[in-house]
Each structure stands twice: as C-alpha cells, then as structure tokens.
Design a protein around this motif. Structure first.
Motif, PDB file in Angstrom:
ATOM      1  N   ASP A   2      13.794 -19.826  19.744  1.00  0.00           N
ATOM      2  CA  ASP A   2      12.610 -19.021  20.041  1.00  0.00           C
ATOM      3  C   ASP A   2      11.439 -19.426  19.153  1.00  0.00           C
ATOM      4  OD1 ASP A   2      13.103 -17.917  17.531  1.00  0.00           O
ATOM      5  OD2 ASP A   2      14.170 -16.205  18.351  1.00  0.00           O
ATOM      6  N   LEU A   3      10.313 -18.862  19.465  1.00  0.00           N
ATOM      7  CA  LEU A   3       9.091 -19.060  18.684  1.00  0.00           C
ATOM      8  C   LEU A   3       8.421 -17.710  18.505  1.00  0.00           C
ATOM      9  CD1 LEU A   3       7.640 -22.188  20.529  1.00  0.00           C
ATOM     10  CD2 LEU A   3       8.296 -22.135  18.113  1.00  0.00           C
ATOM     11  N   ARG A   4       7.685 -17.565  17.411  1.00  0.00           N
ATOM     12  CA  ARG A   4       6.878 -16.354  17.249  1.00  0.00           C
ATOM     13  C   ARG A   4       5.520 -16.619  17.897  1.00  0.00           C
ATOM     14  NH1 ARG A   4       7.098 -11.513  14.956  1.00  0.00           N
ATOM     15  NH2 ARG A   4       9.168 -11.925  14.128  1.00  0.00           N
ATOM     16  N   VAL A   5       5.203 -15.811  18.894  1.00  0.00           N
ATOM     17  CA  VAL A   5       4.056 -16.075  19.768  1.00  0.00           C
ATOM     18  C   VAL A   5       3.041 -14.931  19.684  1.00  0.00           C
ATOM     19  CG1 VAL A   5       3.361 -16.458  22.168  1.00  0.00           C
ATOM     20  CG2 VAL A   5       5.553 -17.360  21.350  1.00  0.00           C
ATOM     21  N   GLN A  77       5.812 -23.719  12.634  1.00  0.00           N
ATOM     22  CA  GLN A  77       7.133 -23.178  12.987  1.00  0.00           C
ATOM     23  C   GLN A  77       8.063 -24.334  13.326  1.00  0.00           C
ATOM     24  OE1 GLN A  77       7.318 -19.730  15.612  1.00  0.00           O
ATOM     25  NE2 GLN A  77       5.110 -19.400  15.354  1.00  0.00           N
ATOM     26  N   LYS A  78       9.228 -24.384  12.672  1.00  0.00           N
ATOM     27  CA  LYS A  78      10.062 -25.577  12.835  1.00  0.00           C
ATOM     28  C   LYS A  78      10.586 -25.752  14.260  1.00  0.00           C
ATOM     29  CE  LYS A  78      14.472 -23.824  10.867  1.00  0.00           C
ATOM     30  NZ  LYS A  78      14.633 -22.789  11.844  1.00  0.00           N
ATOM     31  N   ASN A  79      10.792 -24.680  14.996  1.00  0.00           N
ATOM     32  CA  ASN A  79      11.297 -24.798  16.365  1.00  0.00           C
ATOM     33  C   ASN A  79      10.281 -25.428  17.320  1.00  0.00           C
ATOM     34  OD1 ASN A  79      13.697 -23.694  15.648  1.00  0.00           O
ATOM     35  ND2 ASN A  79      13.359 -21.688  16.592  1.00  0.00           N
ATOM     36  N   VAL A  80       9.042 -25.549  16.870  1.00  0.00           N
ATOM     37  CA  VAL A  80       8.014 -26.044  17.793  1.00  0.00           C
ATOM     38  C   VAL A  80       8.262 -27.501  18.188  1.00  0.00           C
ATOM     39  CG1 VAL A  80       6.283 -26.947  16.168  1.00  0.00           C
ATOM     40  CG2 VAL A  80       5.543 -25.858  18.287  1.00  0.00           C
ATOM     41  N   VAL A  81       8.917 -28.267  17.333  1.00  0.00           N
ATOM     42  CA  VAL A  81       9.179 -29.679  17.650  1.00  0.00           C
ATOM     43  C   VAL A  81      10.063 -29.771  18.896  1.00  0.00           C
ATOM     44  CG1 VAL A  81      10.272 -31.792  16.802  1.00  0.00           C
ATOM     45  CG2 VAL A  81       8.844 -30.431  15.270  1.00  0.00           C
ATOM     46  N   SER A  82      11.114 -28.956  18.948  1.00  0.00           N
ATOM     47  CA  SER A  82      11.993 -28.934  20.129  1.00  0.00           C
ATOM     48  C   SER A  82      11.252 -28.393  21.341  1.00  0.00           C
ATOM     49  CB  SER A  82      13.215 -28.054  19.861  1.00  0.00           C
ATOM     50  OG  SER A  82      13.914 -28.533  18.756  1.00  0.00           O
ATOM     51  N   PHE A  83      10.417 -27.393  21.120  1.00  0.00           N
ATOM     52  CA  PHE A  83       9.656 -26.794  22.220  1.00  0.00           C
ATOM     53  C   PHE A  83       8.734 -27.830  22.861  1.00  0.00           C
ATOM     54  CE2 PHE A  83       5.833 -24.385  23.598  1.00  0.00           C
ATOM     55  CZ  PHE A  83       6.428 -23.672  24.629  1.00  0.00           C
ATOM     56  N   ILE A  84       8.029 -28.587  22.051  1.00  0.00           N
ATOM     57  CA  ILE A  84       7.105 -29.612  22.562  1.00  0.00           C
ATOM     58  C   ILE A  84       7.890 -30.672  23.332  1.00  0.00           C
ATOM     59  CG2 ILE A  84       5.537 -31.475  21.870  1.00  0.00           C
ATOM     60  CD1 ILE A  84       4.745 -29.610  19.463  1.00  0.00           C
ATOM     61  N   ARG A  85       9.035 -31.085  22.786  1.00  0.00           N
ATOM     62  CA  ARG A  85       9.847 -32.093  23.473  1.00  0.00           C
ATOM     63  C   ARG A  85      10.280 -31.585  24.855  1.00  0.00           C
ATOM     64  NH1 ARG A  85      13.425 -32.939  19.745  1.00  0.00           N
ATOM     65  NH2 ARG A  85      14.908 -31.439  20.564  1.00  0.00           N
ATOM     66  N   THR A 104       2.253 -34.459  11.509  1.00  0.00           N
ATOM     67  CA  THR A 104       2.460 -34.613  12.952  1.00  0.00           C
ATOM     68  C   THR A 104       3.612 -35.573  13.253  1.00  0.00           C
ATOM     69  OG1 THR A 104       0.843 -36.412  12.994  1.00  0.00           O
ATOM     70  CG2 THR A 104       0.032 -34.189  13.490  1.00  0.00           C
ATOM     71  N   GLU A 105       4.227 -36.119  12.231  1.00  0.00           N
ATOM     72  CA  GLU A 105       5.239 -37.161  12.432  1.00  0.00           C
ATOM     73  C   GLU A 105       6.363 -36.758  13.396  1.00  0.00           C
ATOM     74  OE1 GLU A 105       6.954 -38.681   8.867  1.00  0.00           O
ATOM     75  OE2 GLU A 105       7.552 -40.542   9.858  1.00  0.00           O
ATOM     76  N   PRO A 106       6.925 -35.529  13.282  1.00  0.00           N
ATOM     77  CA  PRO A 106       8.052 -35.219  14.167  1.00  0.00           C
ATOM     78  C   PRO A 106       7.663 -34.833  15.596  1.00  0.00           C
ATOM     79  CG  PRO A 106       7.693 -33.427  12.603  1.00  0.00           C
ATOM     80  CD  PRO A 106       6.685 -34.487  12.288  1.00  0.00           C
ATOM     81  N   VAL A 107       6.373 -34.808  15.887  1.00  0.00           N
ATOM     82  CA  VAL A 107       5.929 -34.377  17.221  1.00  0.00           C
ATOM     83  C   VAL A 107       6.261 -35.451  18.267  1.00  0.00           C
ATOM     84  CG1 VAL A 107       3.915 -33.773  18.634  1.00  0.00           C
ATOM     85  CG2 VAL A 107       4.077 -32.967  16.261  1.00  0.00           C
ATOM     86  N   ASP A 108       6.763 -35.036  19.407  1.00  0.00           N
ATOM     87  CA  ASP A 108       7.101 -35.963  20.495  1.00  0.00           C
ATOM     88  C   ASP A 108       5.886 -36.838  20.814  1.00  0.00           C
ATOM     89  OD1 ASP A 108       7.376 -36.911  23.347  1.00  0.00           O
ATOM     90  OD2 ASP A 108       9.297 -35.896  23.103  1.00  0.00           O
ATOM     91  N   PRO A 109       6.068 -38.155  20.877  1.00  0.00           N
ATOM     92  CA  PRO A 109       4.910 -39.050  21.095  1.00  0.00           C
ATOM     93  C   PRO A 109       4.258 -38.888  22.454  1.00  0.00           C
ATOM     94  CG  PRO A 109       6.984 -40.287  21.101  1.00  0.00           C
ATOM     95  CD  PRO A 109       7.315 -38.894  20.666  1.00  0.00           C
ATOM     96  N   ARG A 110       4.889 -38.183  23.381  1.00  0.00           N
ATOM     97  CA  ARG A 110       4.251 -37.956  24.687  1.00  0.00           C
ATOM     98  C   ARG A 110       3.173 -36.883  24.596  1.00  0.00           C
ATOM     99  NH1 ARG A 110       9.730 -36.871  27.857  1.00  0.00           N
ATOM    100  NH2 ARG A 110      10.162 -35.962  25.810  1.00  0.00           N
ATOM    101  N   ALA A 111       3.202 -36.060  23.559  1.00  0.00           N
ATOM    102  CA  ALA A 111       2.187 -35.008  23.382  1.00  0.00           C
ATOM    103  C   ALA A 111       0.941 -35.599  22.729  1.00  0.00           C
ATOM    104  CB  ALA A 111       2.753 -33.883  22.526  1.00  0.00           C
ATOM    105  N   LYS A 112      -0.219 -35.063  23.120  1.00  0.00           N
ATOM    106  CA  LYS A 112      -1.490 -35.547  22.578  1.00  0.00           C
ATOM    107  C   LYS A 112      -1.923 -34.663  21.415  1.00  0.00           C
ATOM    108  CE  LYS A 112      -2.659 -37.275  27.113  1.00  0.00           C
ATOM    109  NZ  LYS A 112      -3.340 -37.057  28.389  1.00  0.00           N
TER     110      LYS A 112
END
Ligand code: SF4
Length: 156
Positions: A2-5, A77-85, A104-112
C-alpha cells in the motif's frame, strides 16, 4: 502493498511539456522538505493508506493513460518503486514529479522524471541530491526551477 495517499483525481496537466493533456494524479502523503513557498502543505500529514489494487481500480476507472505520481515527495515512500513499476507494466505513461531530495536511481526507467531543482530562495537548495541531475535523460526527463530572485550568489 500500500501507499499513504492524500488524493487521487483526474484533471488537466498544468506543467511541463505535457501541459494541457488529460492526466490522472496520485498525490502521495509526506515530504521531508519545507520549501518556503510550498503550496502542498496539506500533504505533509494525514492521508490514507490505500492498497495498490484499490489505487489501480480508481485509475483504470478514469480511463486516462497519462498518470503523474506527485506529493509531497512521492519518492519518500519505499513502496512507491514497486507501484511505479506496476503502473509501467500496465502500459501507463508515468510522470514522477519529485523535489529532488530522494535518489531517482531505483525508479523504473520507463517512467519520466520531472525534477524540481530547488533554487536558493526555496530555503532547501542544500538538500538537492545532485546525482539526480546526472541521471536525467534529455529525450524523456524534464527539469523545473522555481525562481524567486536573482540572488545566484547564494550558490557560491
Ligand atoms: S518539495 Fe514540494 S511538497 Fe515538499 S515542501 Fe517543497 S514544494 Fe512542498
């Protein structure tokens, strides 16, 4: 997971080269910075923990293929990396509006990445994570500078 939204809504993108396009926004709660002109202080606290599946259901319901993950600081939020993927796996076009404090290193490279570089008058310039600039890809990422004055000597 989950994420805090703070809020999820459909609107028109107002910034970057994507301005004018319909866009779903996922505004996450929390930010480690305190820029003097922040207009999102309501995201600093509170929010609601929401499961990924519930967030995806809401976004799918909007029927909009462009999504911006913002905050607050969305990468805090650490879960955001999985969410973006997972958003990328679902063929969404994903924008990440980040204040530049978190790597930004762990962010999926498909995201801008839309990198909000903190200028001196923000009061948070010393917290810029400078390697984020080196990771920018000219063909897809963008930078944003909020400039209040010409006091560039503050960088010296
Ligand atoms: S990084 Fe963004 S949300 Fe955080 S204090 Fe600065 S302007 Fe506000």
């Amino acid at each position: 997971m989950d994420l805090r939204v703070t809020e999820i809504f459909l609107s028109i993108q107002g910034e970057s080269s994507h301005a004018g396009r319909p866009c779903s926004f996922v505004r996450l709660t929390g930010c480690p910075m305190r820029c003097v002109w922040c207009d999102s202080e309501y995201t600093f606290w509170g929010g609601q923990k929401i499961d990924f599946d519930e967030i995806f259901a809401k976004l799918d319901g909007f029927g909009c293929k462009l999504i911006e993950v913002t905050g607050g600081e969305p990468l805090a939020q650490k879960n955001v990396v999985s969410f973006i993927r997972e958003l990328c796996d679902r063929d969404y076009e994903v924008l990440i509006e980040t204040g530049g404090y978190v790597s930004t290193e762990p962010v999926d490279p498909r995201a801008k990445i839309i990198l909000d570089v903190k200028c001196p008058a923000s009061g948070e310039a010393e917290r810029n994570h400078w390697p984020n600039l080196e990771r920018l890809r000219p063909e897809m990422d963008e930078v944003k500078f909020v400039v209040a004055d010409l006091d560039y000597w503050a960088f010296a």
